[in-house]
Each structure stands twice: as C-alpha cells, then as structure tokens.
Design a protein around this motif. Structure first.
Motif, mmCIF file in Angstrom:
data_model
loop_
_atom_site.group_PDB
_atom_site.id
_atom_site.type_symbol
_atom_site.label_atom_id
_atom_site.label_comp_id
_atom_site.label_asym_id
_atom_site.label_seq_id
_atom_site.Cartn_x
_atom_site.Cartn_y
_atom_site.Cartn_z
ATOM 1 N N PRO A 132 17.214 -37.973 1.811
ATOM 2 C CA PRO A 132 18.532 -39.202 0.907
ATOM 3 C C PRO A 132 19.493 -39.127 1.499
ATOM 4 O O PRO A 132 20.347 -38.246 2.087
ATOM 5 N N PRO A 133 20.116 -40.680 1.123
ATOM 6 C CA PRO A 133 21.083 -40.209 2.043
ATOM 7 C C PRO A 133 22.564 -39.391 1.269
ATOM 8 O O PRO A 133 22.666 -39.411 0.201
ATOM 9 N N LYS A 152 33.773 -51.783 7.113
ATOM 10 C CA LYS A 152 32.683 -52.367 8.050
ATOM 11 C C LYS A 152 31.653 -51.043 8.746
ATOM 12 O O LYS A 152 30.348 -51.749 8.933
ATOM 13 N N THR A 153 32.100 -51.011 10.566
ATOM 14 C CA THR A 153 31.693 -50.232 11.276
ATOM 15 C C THR A 153 30.951 -48.641 10.203
ATOM 16 O O THR A 153 29.816 -48.815 10.498
ATOM 17 N N PHE A 154 30.698 -48.163 9.714
ATOM 18 C CA PHE A 154 30.624 -46.902 8.262
ATOM 19 C C PHE A 154 29.389 -47.648 7.165
ATOM 20 O O PHE A 154 28.636 -46.981 7.369
ATOM 21 N N GLU A 155 29.626 -48.761 6.841
ATOM 22 C CA GLU A 155 28.853 -49.144 6.061
ATOM 23 C C GLU A 155 27.423 -49.953 6.892
ATOM 24 O O GLU A 155 25.870 -49.982 6.435
ATOM 25 N N ALA A 156 28.256 -50.713 8.110
ATOM 26 C CA ALA A 156 27.035 -50.982 9.278
ATOM 27 C C ALA A 156 26.072 -50.440 9.792
ATOM 28 O O ALA A 156 25.243 -49.934 10.986
ATOM 29 N N PHE A 157 26.662 -48.710 9.957
ATOM 30 C CA PHE A 157 25.920 -47.667 10.848
ATOM 31 C C PHE A 157 24.497 -47.604 9.902
ATOM 32 O O PHE A 157 23.927 -47.674 8.366
ATOM 33 N N PRO A 158 23.757 -46.820 10.860
ATOM 34 C CA PRO A 158 22.238 -46.270 10.313
ATOM 35 C C PRO A 158 22.236 -44.643 9.383
ATOM 36 O O PRO A 158 23.353 -44.639 9.548
ATOM 37 N N PRO A 159 21.402 -44.327 8.680
ATOM 38 C CA PRO A 159 21.883 -43.574 7.764
ATOM 39 C C PRO A 159 22.346 -42.651 8.227
ATOM 40 O O PRO A 159 22.957 -41.533 8.185
ATOM 41 N N HIS A 161 23.813 -42.006 11.342
ATOM 42 C CA HIS A 161 25.079 -42.083 12.385
ATOM 43 C C HIS A 161 26.889 -41.389 10.759
ATOM 44 O O HIS A 161 26.675 -41.245 10.445
ATOM 45 N N ARG A 162 25.806 -42.163 9.401
ATOM 46 C CA ARG A 162 26.728 -42.193 8.748
ATOM 47 C C ARG A 162 26.779 -40.554 8.456
ATOM 48 O O ARG A 162 27.587 -39.994 7.426
ATOM 49 N N ARG A 163 25.512 -40.006 8.144
ATOM 50 C CA ARG A 163 25.254 -38.894 7.241
ATOM 51 C C ARG A 163 25.910 -37.592 8.260
ATOM 52 O O ARG A 163 26.621 -36.561 8.076
ATOM 53 N N TRP A 168 30.231 -33.612 8.745
ATOM 54 C CA TRP A 168 31.487 -32.879 9.013
ATOM 55 C C TRP A 168 32.846 -32.583 8.408
ATOM 56 O O TRP A 168 33.282 -31.851 8.751
ATOM 57 N N ILE A 169 32.509 -33.817 7.634
ATOM 58 C CA ILE A 169 33.840 -33.785 6.551
ATOM 59 C C ILE A 169 32.976 -32.367 5.484
ATOM 60 O O ILE A 169 34.388 -31.646 5.305
ATOM 61 N N VAL A 170 32.467 -32.823 5.066
ATOM 62 C CA VAL A 170 32.124 -31.918 3.972
ATOM 63 C C VAL A 170 32.301 -30.443 4.255
ATOM 64 O O VAL A 170 31.646 -29.460 3.445
ATOM 65 N N GLU A 171 31.916 -30.121 6.313
ATOM 66 C CA GLU A 171 31.410 -28.786 6.271
ATOM 67 C C GLU A 171 32.974 -27.795 6.255
ATOM 68 O O GLU A 171 32.822 -27.215 6.697
ATOM 69 N N ALA A 172 33.844 -28.650 6.660
ATOM 70 C CA ALA A 172 35.779 -28.583 6.662
ATOM 71 C C ALA A 172 35.140 -27.294 5.518
ATOM 72 O O ALA A 172 35.100 -27.153 4.476
ATOM 73 N N LYS A 173 36.347 -26.004 6.217
ATOM 74 C CA LYS A 173 36.061 -24.795 4.539
ATOM 75 C C LYS A 173 37.011 -25.056 4.880
ATOM 76 O O LYS A 173 37.612 -23.836 3.617
#
Length: 202
Positions: A132-133, A152-159, A161-163, A168-173
């Motif tokens: 699931p995305p 626009k780039t983010f929305e055009a990316f396949p799931p 690439h967005r994942r 990467w962001i949510v793993e930041a401590k």
C-alpha cells in the motif's frame, strides 16, 4: 576476468559500512557462478544481467541491504524466503551471516541462469498484493504545496520512487535531520530527480 562496472564500485564504496561486505560477497558469488554476467545499474541499484536479461540485483539502504532474483518465485519458492521484510527473497540483510552460504547462493544463481536459458518468463502472480502506498508526511506535503515543480515530479513518480522519499524522511531520528531531508527532497524533486539519483551519475 569478471567485468566490473565502476558505477557499482562507487555504489558499494558509498554504502553504509555494514553493507559493504554483504554487497561484495554477493557480487563475488554472482560472478563466480555466472562468468558471463554483466553489471549495470537499474532503478539506481546494482543489477546483474545474463544474456540480455536481468538475473538478479542488490541494494543498500540506511539500515539494511537486500538481494533478490528477478525470477525469485521460480527459484526460492512462491513466497520467497523473507520477501515481506525487504526487497528480494532474503529479507533485511544486516551482516554476512544473514546471507545463504556461498554454495547455496551460487546454486540459486545457476538456477536463475537455467531459467533464462530455457526462455522462462518472470511469473506474474495476480494474488500478490502490492505494498500500500505510504501516506505522505504532513511536513513533506506542506513543502511540496509551496513548490509546484517538486510537487509535479513527486505526483508523476511511480509508487516505488515516492516511497523512497517518504521512507527516507520518516526514518530521520532527529527533527533537524528530518527538516533537512524535507528541504533536500523538495530541491531534488524540483530538479526531477529520484531519491537515489546520485548512483546514476557514476
């Protein structure tokens, strides 16, 4: 003499310290079992090609590495071995002991070669449920809202690439690290780059 792609040398050199011996061992086993193999980068990750078709691939992440066969379901079973834990069939690799023995791994490589020689196609499993995305974090969503090219780039990316960006962001401590990653993500996205674009520059 094995043909080594310098981009993969660079990829391994840039990987986390724990991942380097894992990647090196996988690479060595693949070359030994399949002397004809060719190295390349696909989707920003090291891949091994045999007679024009993908044989297998590996990757390193912040806290684990992964390795898998393109036709994994035909080699290590329809469920893989630990396919739910990470990409590939061998789960989250954090040390050499997580890999099968060199002999076992080499046997899998030879099975994969035989499938390609026989013209077997990668199986399609209709029952397989795609991941699931991931929900876009509020801080990333807010930053994208302020930057149209990045959004626009983010929305055009396949799931997938967005994942990569979301994980990467949510793993930041630390909050400061997370803020920096959000800013970096928006900058790269505005330039049309996927998360692992650096590995494609070698």
């Amino acid at each position: 003499m094995p043909q080594h792609d310098p981009r993969i040398d660079a990829y391994i050199a840039q990987a986390a310290e724990f991942a380097r011996p894992i990647l090196e061992q996988v690479r060595g086993v693949v070359h030994k079992a399949c002397p004809e193999v060719e190295e390349t980068l696909k989707w920003g990750m090291p891949s091994f090609v045999y007679r024009g078709r993908i044989l297998c691939g590996m990757a390193a992440f912040k806290q684990h590495a992964s390795f898998g066969f393109w036709q994994g379901a035909n080699i290590v079973g329809p469920d893989g071995r630990k396919g739910e834990e990470a990409m590939g069939q061998f789960g989250r690799l954090t040390r050499l002991a997580d890999l099968p023995s060199k002999r076992e791994l080499g046997g899998y490589v030879q099975q994969a070669m035989a499938l390609i020689d026989a013209g077997v196609k990668r199986p399609t499993t209709k029952s397989a449920q795609p991941k699931p995305p991931l929900a876009v974090p509020e801080d990333l969503a807010a930053a994208l809202k302020k930057n149209a090219p990045a959004r626009k780039t983010f929305e055009a990316f396949p799931p997938s690439h967005r994942r990569e960006y979301v994980e990467w962001i949510v793993e930041a401590k630390r909050e400061a690290t997370r803020l920096k990653r959000v800013q970096q993500a928006v900058e790269w996205l505005a330039e049309g780059k996927h998360r692992n674009w650096k590995y494609m520059q070698r």
